[in-house]
Design a protein around this motif. Structure first.
Motif, PDB file in Angstrom:
ATOM      1  N   PHE A 214     -49.766  22.680 -68.605  1.00 55.47           N
ATOM      2  CA  PHE A 214     -49.726  21.661 -67.564  1.00 55.47           C
ATOM      3  C   PHE A 214     -48.651  20.607 -67.828  1.00 55.47           C
ATOM      4  O   PHE A 214     -48.461  19.709 -67.026  1.00 55.47           O
ATOM      5  N   VAL A 215     -47.949  20.735 -68.944  1.00 55.86           N
ATOM      6  CA  VAL A 215     -46.885  19.795 -69.313  1.00 55.86           C
ATOM      7  C   VAL A 215     -45.600  20.582 -69.546  1.00 55.86           C
ATOM      8  O   VAL A 215     -45.612  21.630 -70.202  1.00 55.86           O
ATOM      9  N   VAL A 216     -44.483  20.108 -68.998  1.00 62.88           N
ATOM     10  CA  VAL A 216     -43.192  20.765 -69.179  1.00 62.88           C
ATOM     11  C   VAL A 216     -42.696  20.520 -70.602  1.00 62.88           C
ATOM     12  O   VAL A 216     -42.643  19.385 -71.074  1.00 62.88           O
ATOM     13  N   ASP A 217     -42.321  21.595 -71.258  1.00 58.15           N
ATOM     14  CA  ASP A 217     -41.748  21.529 -72.602  1.00 58.15           C
ATOM     15  C   ASP A 217     -40.251  21.812 -72.488  1.00 58.15           C
ATOM     16  O   ASP A 217     -39.851  22.964 -72.261  1.00 58.15           O
ATOM     17  N   PRO A 218     -39.385  20.801 -72.633  1.00 57.54           N
ATOM     18  CA  PRO A 218     -37.945  21.019 -72.440  1.00 57.54           C
ATOM     19  C   PRO A 218     -37.304  21.877 -73.524  1.00 57.54           C
ATOM     20  O   PRO A 218     -36.126  22.228 -73.391  1.00 57.54           O
ATOM     21  N   THR A 219     -38.057  22.232 -74.574  1.00 58.12           N
ATOM     22  CA  THR A 219     -37.496  23.157 -75.564  1.00 58.12           C
ATOM     23  C   THR A 219     -37.597  24.607 -75.092  1.00 58.12           C
ATOM     24  O   THR A 219     -37.096  25.512 -75.759  1.00 58.12           O
ATOM     25  N   ARG A 220     -38.219  24.823 -73.947  1.00 61.07           N
ATOM     26  CA  ARG A 220     -38.241  26.155 -73.348  1.00 61.07           C
ATOM     27  C   ARG A 220     -37.001  26.348 -72.480  1.00 61.07           C
ATOM     28  O   ARG A 220     -36.308  25.396 -72.124  1.00 61.07           O
ATOM     29  N   THR A 221     -36.719  27.597 -72.126  1.00 61.23           N
ATOM     30  CA  THR A 221     -35.533  27.880 -71.319  1.00 61.23           C
ATOM     31  C   THR A 221     -35.716  27.392 -69.883  1.00 61.23           C
ATOM     32  O   THR A 221     -36.849  27.169 -69.420  1.00 61.23           O
ATOM     33  N   ALA A 222     -34.604  27.260 -69.179  1.00 60.32           N
ATOM     34  CA  ALA A 222     -34.660  26.825 -67.781  1.00 60.32           C
ATOM     35  C   ALA A 222     -35.463  27.814 -66.941  1.00 60.32           C
ATOM     36  O   ALA A 222     -36.239  27.409 -66.058  1.00 60.32           O
ATOM     37  N   HIS A 223     -35.305  29.107 -67.187  1.00 57.03           N
ATOM     38  CA  HIS A 223     -36.066  30.100 -66.428  1.00 57.03           C
ATOM     39  C   HIS A 223     -37.566  29.969 -66.703  1.00 57.03           C
ATOM     40  O   HIS A 223     -38.386  30.105 -65.783  1.00 57.03           O
ATOM     41  N   GLU A 224     -37.930  29.722 -67.952  1.00 59.89           N
ATOM     42  CA  GLU A 224     -39.349  29.570 -68.274  1.00 59.89           C
ATOM     43  C   GLU A 224     -39.959  28.366 -67.568  1.00 59.89           C
ATOM     44  O   GLU A 224     -41.077  28.446 -67.034  1.00 59.89           O
ATOM     45  N   VAL A 225     -39.240  27.248 -67.545  1.00 63.99           N
ATOM     46  CA  VAL A 225     -39.766  26.062 -66.864  1.00 63.99           C
ATOM     47  C   VAL A 225     -39.800  26.289 -65.356  1.00 63.99           C
ATOM     48  O   VAL A 225     -40.764  25.902 -64.678  1.00 63.99           O
ATOM     49  N   HIS A 226     -38.775  26.927 -64.811  1.00 61.99           N
ATOM     50  CA  HIS A 226     -38.757  27.238 -63.375  1.00 61.99           C
ATOM     51  C   HIS A 226     -39.966  28.098 -63.000  1.00 61.99           C
ATOM     52  O   HIS A 226     -40.640  27.835 -61.989  1.00 61.99           O
ATOM     53  N   ASN A 227     -40.266  29.102 -63.822  1.00 60.79           N
ATOM     54  CA  ASN A 227     -41.414  29.959 -63.540  1.00 60.79           C
ATOM     55  C   ASN A 227     -42.733  29.215 -63.726  1.00 60.79           C
ATOM     56  O   ASN A 227     -43.722  29.506 -63.038  1.00 60.79           O
ATOM     57  N   GLN A 228     -42.758  28.259 -64.629  1.00 60.72           N
ATOM     58  CA  GLN A 228     -43.940  27.406 -64.792  1.00 60.72           C
ATOM     59  C   GLN A 228     -44.213  26.639 -63.501  1.00 60.72           C
ATOM     60  O   GLN A 228     -45.356  26.593 -63.015  1.00 60.72           O
TER      61      GLN A 228
END
Length: 281
Positions: A214-228
């Motif tokens: 439920f919280v965005v982790d900016p250490t993940r890739t842009a695609h991973e956050v977009h899919n989140q």
């Protein structure tokens, strides 16, 4: 075998209609619907359940009973009165105990929105979106006491998942595949030997979302956050994970992988643009 008396367990008016119409087209008789008004047995009614119940009730075929059980025991007690040959389940929230599984003469067929054994569990579509899958499948299998582990009666892959996926956009693609898979499963359900055992190779679990998601982790890739963000958008309008951007806490509702108007979020491998958001409480 034609002419089976069938009970239907599902979660929405369109889903009940798809199951009902397929049963009738294949020569069978749906006699009762059941809707799980809570995510777990013996829990308070979920928020939004009343609206779903109203929609299902408004669309009920003439003479059809609608059960709103509060417990597995209550569901079983009610179903015993319908002299069922088969139960067909799609999206029912509860894992059914053996006492319920044994009520219909030919057991229970579960319809699952994945190519089992991939994404066993309660949230296969959410995990497909979360992982960036471009398509999903539909499986009909015999229900046992495990979580989506029973023998497979029918499967079909290739339901496309668009980038801006919502339930309303997915259903027109999913529904015809579901109907074909259910029809094939119904033709095999009365044969106790029918069904191919699932392999454990490639098995995975699509469980409920963990709190950290439920919280965005900016250490993940842009695609991973977009899919989140896409995953939350599928869950419902106004849903999104929380991100810290420029000293502000934002609920992120929509993002773009290409430059667009809105705050920029720097991820592990590059930027992501937040195109729709609102302050997080």
């Amino acid at each position: 075998m034609n002419g089976m008396r069938i009970g239907l367990l599902s979660f929405g008016a369109a889903e009940f209609a798809a199951l009902h119409e397929t049963c009738v087209q294949e020569g069978h008789l749906p006699v009762v619907y059941a809707y799980s008004r809570s995510m777990r047995p013996r829990r308070a009614t979920d928020a939004g359940a009343a609206e779903s119940i109203g929609q299902i009730s408004a669309a009920l075929p003439a003479g059809m009973d609608l059960l709103l059980p509060g417990s597995s025991e209550g569901l079983g007690a009610a179903l015993r009165g319908y002299d069922l040959d088969l139960l067909v389940c799609f999206g029912f929230s509860w894992r059914l105990p053996r006492s319920v599984l044994r009520i219909p003469r030919h057991g229970v067929v579960n319809v699952h929105s994945s190519m089992l054994p991939k994404y066993r569990g309660p949230a296969p579509v959410l995990w497909a979106i979360r992982n960036g899958d471009t398509h999903l499948g539909v499986t009909a299998h015999r229900m046992d006491e495990g979580f989506d582990t029973g023998p497979i009666l029918a499967q079909q892959d290739g339901v496309p998942i668009v980038d801006d996926v919502t339930p309303e956009r997915l259903w027109p693609e999913l529904s015809p595949v579901l109907r074909r898979v259910v029809a094939r499963a119904l033709s095999r359900a009365a044969d106790p030997g029918a069904g191919e055992p699932q392999s454990e190779e490639g098995a995975s679990y699509g469980g409920l979302l963990e709190p950290a998601f439920f919280v965005v982790d900016p250490t993940r890739t842009a695609h991973e956050v977009h899919n989140q963000v896409r995953t939350f958008r599928y869950i419902g309008a106004g849903r999104g994970p929380v991100a810290q951007v420029g000293g502000q806490r934002l609920k992120v509702l929509r993002t773009s992988l290409v430059p667009a108007d809105g705050p920029r979020l720097d991820c592990a491998d590059g930027p992501l643009w937040i195109t729709e958001c609102e302050p997080a409480s």
